[in-house]
Design an enzyme around this catalytic site. Structure first.
Site, short mmCIF file in Angstrom:
data_model
loop_
_atom_site.label_atom_id
_atom_site.label_comp_id
_atom_site.label_asym_id
_atom_site.label_seq_id
_atom_site.Cartn_x
_atom_site.Cartn_y
_atom_site.Cartn_z
N ARG A 115 46.50 47.40 57.71
CA ARG A 115 45.05 47.45 57.77
C ARG A 115 44.46 46.95 59.20
O ARG A 115 44.76 45.56 59.41
CB ARG A 115 44.38 46.44 56.50
CG ARG A 115 44.53 47.16 55.17
CD ARG A 115 43.71 46.41 54.20
NE ARG A 115 43.37 47.10 53.02
CZ ARG A 115 43.94 46.45 51.85
NH1 ARG A 115 44.82 45.49 51.98
NH2 ARG A 115 43.95 47.11 50.67
N HIS A 151 62.20 36.04 63.14
CA HIS A 151 61.72 34.50 63.82
C HIS A 151 61.97 33.32 62.70
O HIS A 151 61.54 32.21 62.88
CB HIS A 151 60.30 34.68 63.68
CG HIS A 151 59.66 35.77 64.62
ND1 HIS A 151 58.48 36.38 64.38
CD2 HIS A 151 60.26 36.08 65.56
CE1 HIS A 151 58.29 37.20 65.22
NE2 HIS A 151 59.23 37.32 66.21
N SER A 155 50.78 43.78 63.26
CA SER A 155 49.83 44.31 64.22
C SER A 155 50.55 44.78 65.62
O SER A 155 49.90 45.29 66.43
CB SER A 155 48.64 43.32 64.43
OG SER A 155 49.30 42.06 65.02
N ASP A 176 58.59 33.29 55.69
CA ASP A 176 58.33 32.80 54.15
C ASP A 176 59.73 33.10 53.29
O ASP A 176 59.75 32.42 52.30
CB ASP A 176 57.17 33.38 53.75
CG ASP A 176 57.19 34.88 53.93
OD1 ASP A 176 58.19 35.38 53.64
OD2 ASP A 176 56.00 35.23 54.35
N GLY A 188 52.65 46.18 57.65
CA GLY A 188 51.87 44.75 57.66
C GLY A 188 51.91 44.05 59.10
O GLY A 188 51.89 42.92 58.98
N CYS A 218 72.36 12.08 64.24
CA CYS A 218 72.40 11.51 65.55
C CYS A 218 71.02 10.74 66.03
O CYS A 218 71.00 10.73 67.17
CB CYS A 218 72.96 12.63 66.51
SG CYS A 218 71.28 13.99 66.70
N CYS A 252 67.04 13.17 62.92
CA CYS A 252 68.25 13.64 62.47
C CYS A 252 69.21 12.46 61.78
O CYS A 252 69.24 11.57 62.48
CB CYS A 252 69.00 14.17 63.47
SG CYS A 252 70.94 14.68 63.13
N ASN A 275 58.24 37.55 59.54
CA ASN A 275 57.79 36.47 58.64
C ASN A 275 58.89 35.42 58.44
O ASN A 275 60.05 35.53 58.53
CB ASN A 275 57.31 36.72 57.22
CG ASN A 275 56.30 37.96 57.35
OD1 ASN A 275 55.59 38.04 58.30
ND2 ASN A 275 56.20 38.94 56.49
#
Length: 292
Positions: free
Chosen positions: A254, A129, A229, A114, A227, A190, A187, A112
Site C-alpha cells: 500500500r 535485520h 517501501s 518480530d 509490505g 563480563c 552482561c 522485520n
C-alpha cells in the site's frame, strides 16, 4: 477454522490483479522479501505507512557512546516488549508458511525483527535485520534470551511495568519521557553492554546474513516483495540482484515504493488479503489447517 477458510476462499475471487500474479508465479521458484507492511495486521505499526510514527529509531553511534541513550532505549524497549511479543502471526504470515510447505516459495527474507514468520510456520527465514527476542553482549559476544533480560529490567525498574497509555513503535519500543533513573542490566558474564540482536540505524547487515539472502534470490526464478517501501538499502540491493538475473519482480504494497518502476507487477493492496488469495489460488489453501 472452517469459517475462516471459507472467507478466504470467497475473498479470493475478489482480489483484483491476483490472476496476473498466479500466471507469473505458477511453476516458478519464488523468493520473498517482506517489510513492515506484512506485520501491520498483527498490530505492529510500520515506519512509513499512513499514520506511522514520526519518531527516530535508535542510532548505533548514540547507543554505544551515551549511557543516557542506552537508558532511553531499554526503558522504551522494556515497556513495549509485552505488547510486541504478544503479537500473533496474521493471514499473510500463514499464507507464506503454507506456500513454503507446498513448495511454491523457496523461503522468506524478512526486514522485520518480530519473528512472526517463524511463529507462523515458515522454516526457511533469513532475518535480514535480526530478531528482538535475542540479546547479545557487545564486549564478550555472549547471547541471551530476551525474556531473561526483561525479568532483570523489571527487577531493577519495577515502576516501568506500571506505565500506561502505551503506543507501540515499529521496532517494539515506546517513548518513555522520564528515563534518567533507569538501571540498565549488563552482561552477567563480563559486565559488558547488552544490545538486542538487531541491526540499528547506522549499522550494516552482517555479511553472512546478507550472503544467505542473496543466495536465496539466486536460487529463485521470481522475487516477490511484500509490505516494503524499499527505503532501506538492503532491500534495494536484493531487488537489483533480481534485475541482474533478469527475473520477474512482484511488489505488493500500500503506497509508493522505491522499486515500483522496476517491478514487473505492482499491486497496490494489503499483503494479508493478497498473500492469502495467492496461496489459495496456487493450491496451498489446504495447508492453512495444518499451520493454524
Amino acid at each position: 477454522m472452517l469459517a475462516a477458510m471459507a472467507a478466504i476462499l470467497e475473498h479470493n475471487t475478489h482480489v483484483e490483479g491476483i490472476e496476473s500474479l498466479v500466471e507469473l508465479i505458477n511453476g516458478r521458484r519464488v523468493a520473498v522479501l517482506t517489510g513492515a507492511g506484512v506485520s501491520t495486521d498483527s498490530g505492529i505499526p510500520d515506519y512509513r505507512g499512513k499514520g506511522a510514527s514520526k519518531r527516530t529509531p535508535m542510532n548505533i553511534s548514540d547507543f554505544l557512546s551515551s549511557p543516557s541513550s542506552r537508558q532511553r532505549y531499554w526503558a522504551g524497549a522494556h515497556v513495549g516488549w509485552k505488547s510486541f511479543s504478544d503479537a500473533q502471526p496474521n493471514q499473510g504470515h500463514l499464507a507464506l508458511a503454507a506456500m513454503e510447505q507446498a513448495g511454491i516459495i523457496e523461503g522468506v527474507i524478512s526486514q522485520n525483527v518480530d519473528g512472526l514468520h517463524r511463529r507462523a510456520g515458515s522454516s526457511h527465514v533469513v532475518d535480514l535485520h535480526g530478531s528482538l527476542d535475542r540479546v547479545i553482549c557487545l564486549d564478550c559476544g555472549q547471547q541471551f534470551d530476551r525474556s531473561g533480560v526483561e525479568k532483570k529490567l523489571s527487577f531493577l525498574n519495577p515502576w516501568l511495568d506500571e506505565l500506561s497509555n502505551i503506543v507501540l513503535a515499529p521496532d517494539g519500543d515506546v517513548d518513555v519521557t522520564d528515563y534518567s533513573s533507569v538501571e540498565v542490566p549488563t552482561c552477567s558474564v563480563c559486565d559488558g553492554i547488552l544490545k538486542p540482536d538487531v541491526v540499528f540505524f547506522g549499522e550494516f547487515v552482517p555479511p553472512k546474513i546478507f550472503s544467505a539472502a542473496t543466495g536465496l534470490v539466486k536460487r529463485a526464478d521470481v522475487l516477490l516483495i511484500a509490505g516494503s517501501s524499499l527505503a532501506v538499502n538492503s532491500g534495494i540491493r536484493l531487488l537489483d540482484q533480481a534485475r541482474r538475473q533478469r527475473m520477474p519482480i512482484i511488489i505488493i504494497n500500500r503506497g509508493e515504493t522505491k522499486g515500483d518502476k522496476k517491478a514487473s507487477i505492482k499491486l497496490e493492496a494489503g499483503t494479508s488479503d493478497v498473500l492469502s488469495s495467492l496461496a489459495v489460488s496456487l493450491g496451498a489453501g489446504h495447508l492453512y489447517e495444518d499451520i493454524e
